[in-house]
Design an enzyme around this catalytic site. Structure first.
Site, mmCIF file in Angstrom:
data_model
loop_
_atom_site.group_PDB
_atom_site.id
_atom_site.type_symbol
_atom_site.label_atom_id
_atom_site.label_comp_id
_atom_site.label_asym_id
_atom_site.label_seq_id
_atom_site.Cartn_x
_atom_site.Cartn_y
_atom_site.Cartn_z
ATOM 1 C CG ASP A 1 -1.974 1.030 1.183
ATOM 2 O OD1 ASP A 1 -1.991 1.820 0.225
ATOM 3 O OD2 ASP A 1 -2.795 1.058 2.121
ATOM 4 C CG LEU A 2 2.847 4.311 -3.419
ATOM 5 C CD1 LEU A 2 4.008 3.413 -3.786
ATOM 6 C CD2 LEU A 2 2.344 5.080 -4.619
ATOM 7 C CG ASP A 3 3.952 7.081 -0.558
ATOM 8 O OD1 ASP A 3 5.124 6.704 -0.382
ATOM 9 O OD2 ASP A 3 3.589 7.693 -1.558
ATOM 10 C CB ALA A 4 -0.223 3.296 3.532
ATOM 11 N NE ARG A 45 -0.105 6.221 7.173
ATOM 12 C CZ ARG A 45 1.176 5.930 6.945
ATOM 13 N NH1 ARG A 45 1.856 5.252 7.827
ATOM 14 N NH2 ARG A 45 1.745 6.319 5.824
#
Lengths: 289, 289, 289, 289
Positions: free
Chosen positions: C231-234, D216
């Protein structure tokens, strides 16, 4: 953070390190069915000392603070030679602030109390000048003028002690109080008296420190807040900070920036005290934040 | 930032304040049809002094640096009693680094040069110990061992001066060079010799500063980079910084954190020099950044 | 920090919280007569999880790393359902750096390895462009050009995997590598592949983020370094930082300040990894620093 | 900073860049025999615009503010197509604060006014809830309850405008006012209405931003203060800051840290406004500090 009927308990403790001491402390809480909210520890492996700060919720019911204290003393503290203190959320810290002619630090302390950021109350202001009386009373705070000087220090310090005792003061804050306090006041408030000092980088002794800082062209000015000891400005440091300055800042600007920095650093130190995050050990502070 | 044929010119200047001096400087650039990229000034209204840093693009063509210098001297500097210096983008700053046994600061300086972050070149390393020779030569940099001590300082400093001249050195950086340099070296490199100092907050004189810092329980450690003057550690300050420490940090950790901080502060000071952002005035630096 | 014959052992571990788990871990070290240098723990009381990082000295003698691992597994890890990893000081971390056309981050990583700040080695550089080959080889580091694009990704990623395996790579760093990597590469390097992202405050999606930042007049620009996931950039964030900017900074200056910030944040993240200070749990990092 | 009879004048101005405009401005002050205390300028060489902030002392005597304004308009502003504003030290800025149920920001604003840090006065508090009335009145400040909602916004905003006008309000501060304000209020207070926004890094849209931040695992949380425009949260940014957080911080702690950060950032923005340090140009702020 505390709901009615569910006080938060805070423990600060120090003990000789034995491998099991950490487990014994948390076990005491778990076996009573209480929930830990916060748990910080530090082990000084050189000196084989164990330091801990714990916060847990004490559900309402039959258990009283005294019950908890007695059980902890018997089951944990005594067998592990522990120095400890325990607080139950309800009682605000009663603070006395010593001032001379400047309100800036006192304003900040008042606001932290009034706004509820701190569970604390400025219960008394003592000054060697009458100037700040009206502004202090505006906040409903008692103000006492004790015109102390080099010749009458004993008499006035005795009076100050009396005032502190009558008001049930736990913490004394010297907020630019321009008198040296003696052992008479310091001893009963050891680790309960906080001062703020305009320490500079590099440190400037003598008169007009900000003029010296300007002449030297420093790029940072600093401030230090510490517990007061008989050894002037050498007590355990609680908080320090700096602010960047440039060639553009005039001496009056440096003075103002320095005062604001002091306000911030003093508030940080007092806040750490109030939240029971400071332990003193061997002239240094252990801070759990 | 500079395209081929379009060198960027940098001017640093100081002049007595007359209301029009700022206009005259920028007018000089505009009337030649050049474009200003960066423009900073400071006026010391107390001393009635004007300081300026200007960057502008010089389009390729017939105009030479010498032309610009002569015109500026005649039209601006002379009539306004200006102290000034001017650089044209092409020539990298030639740096000599004095070291003893530690590479950390030298590595950082080398990397800033190699990577192109700085328009500069470490052209020479001089040391009073032979230890770092191999590691220095790995980067293709000349290394000279001058075994200076208290008794042979004159002889070796003369040799060092010779090496600096032969290599066309503009800037000398003392990167934990564990010898005191004398006026013999300092005078020809006034405002062109930068040192790094482990100044602490509060400042700790004497031996083992980090042990003292630990014992005192400071919450910040600091470093200061300054121009070298004959008055030890009292030269104009170029950069200062601090790093937060806690009771958890051991003395070896403080030493390592202090050394890294020094590296950072020294690099900041040298970078400001290389980018022509530092003026010295009355023992203080004016920094345009 | 490690003397010959006295390797420092590092343990990172996670276990379900039982009140005694902390005591059991330290007891294992004490009963062997070893000395703890560093000890950090965190308890997630909500999830009842215990996390610990320990450093201790292993005196030379008959005890091998394999002995320690086996004893720890049998006595501590198995009975306490612990996830754990253990490192013995000697072996440097082998790093591969993926780049495109920019050296800045690679220079910084190289310097941290060469200078001994990190116990690590850049063993391999892989790029989708040939530009940086000469500059990489100058440091004695192998360089491989794999001209990957959207059409030949499978073929080239398989080749890249082969190169990583042959070189015994433990950690992959994406240092402005301008290609999206797929699960093929990510899966075998889960929690061993670190990326740097120019995240802004507020975040600017789309093209020319620094132009957008300039137009919006932000006062801070930021960067984020994280583990790479599908999950790109996550992926889990390891380090973040910001730098103050003003209206005076042009877009090229913002770009340069942003790149330097990225370098700093990426180095911080890689350094935390190398010093074994990062645990991953539920999409978040637990960082003991 | 101002002695009786010697008001400090502040000028903020913008003009098309002509080489002499800076000289003309300072010349105006010098030829009147006044002393400049502070002088900052910025030149946007791309757009050929000149921005300046000047502070000077106006000795008591026959000269009135109106005299100064008229002379400046005639001699400087008109011939140079200048947009400008000028303030004379005496009059405090009259502020209205819009709140809902939280006092934290309002306390901070009140304290900055009461303590004299700002030459300003909270003259009016407006809220869509009655909760904060008693606490506001304690400081001698007028409180108005305007129970605005989506259906009655026009009626209540008209009432609010009336209150602002009656109280002679210059600056409106939205201090966690939980209602969207419309063009009706914004237009008359363009560049005189400041809001605070919990912008995060990376930005979290939608509900429960701090829970998202926790999930996050961010290492920084941020806040942004800006002028209010019709385009929600897209007005010119005045101040931004971040605070470091770790895995140890719970969601309630993040919320509290975020709120304190907001207080600090909002106060910084309002302070810059009050000290006349903010210019707006093309959706960005020029800040002279």
């Amino acid at each position: 953070m505390t709901q009615k009927g569910t006080p938060t308990v805070i423990l600060l403790a120090k003990a000789p390190l034995k491998a099991s001491v950490g487990a014994v402390v948390t076990q005491f809480i778990y076996k009573n069915g209480w929930e830990i909210c916060s748990h910080e520890q530090w082990v000084d492996h050189k000196k084989q000392s164990y330091f801990v700060r714990l916060e847990w919720d004490l559900p309402g019911g039959d258990v009283t603070p005294e019950d908890v204290r007695q059980a902890f003393e018997a089951e944990v503290a005594l067998p592990h030679e522990m120095n400890w203190d325990m607080w139950f959320g309800q009682e605000p810290v009663r603070i006395a602030v010593f001032v001379t002619k400047e309100m800036a630090h006192l304003y900040e302390l008042l606001m932290h109390c009034i706004s509820g950021l701190w569970n604390a109350e400025v219960a008394l202001v003592i000054s060697n000048h009458p100037d700040l009386e009206a502004e202090t009373r505006r906040f409903g705070v008692a103000f006492h003028h004790t015109p102390v000087n080099a010749n009458n220090k004993e008499e006035h310090e005795n009076r100050q002690l009396e005032l502190l005792r009558e008001a049930g003061i736990e913490l004394v804050v010297l907020a630019r109080y321009m008198q040296i306090v003696t052992e008479r006041l310091i001893a009963p408030y050891r680790n309960h008296m906080i001062n703020i000092h305009h320490s500079m980088l590099p440190a400037f002794a003598g008169a007009r420190p900000y003029q010296q800082a300007y002449d030297r062209g420093v790029k940072l000015i600093g401030a230090t807040s510490h517990y007061v000891t008989e050894d002037l400005d050498a007590g355990p440091i609680i908080a320090q900070d700096v602010v960047s300055v440039t060639h553009r800042n005039s001496v009056p600007e440096l003075i103002e920036m320095g005062r604001r920095l002091e306000t911030k650093v003093l508030s940080r130190a007092v806040g750490l005290y109030i939240k029971r995050r400071v332990l003193v050990e061997g002239g240094r502070t252990i801070i759990f934040d």
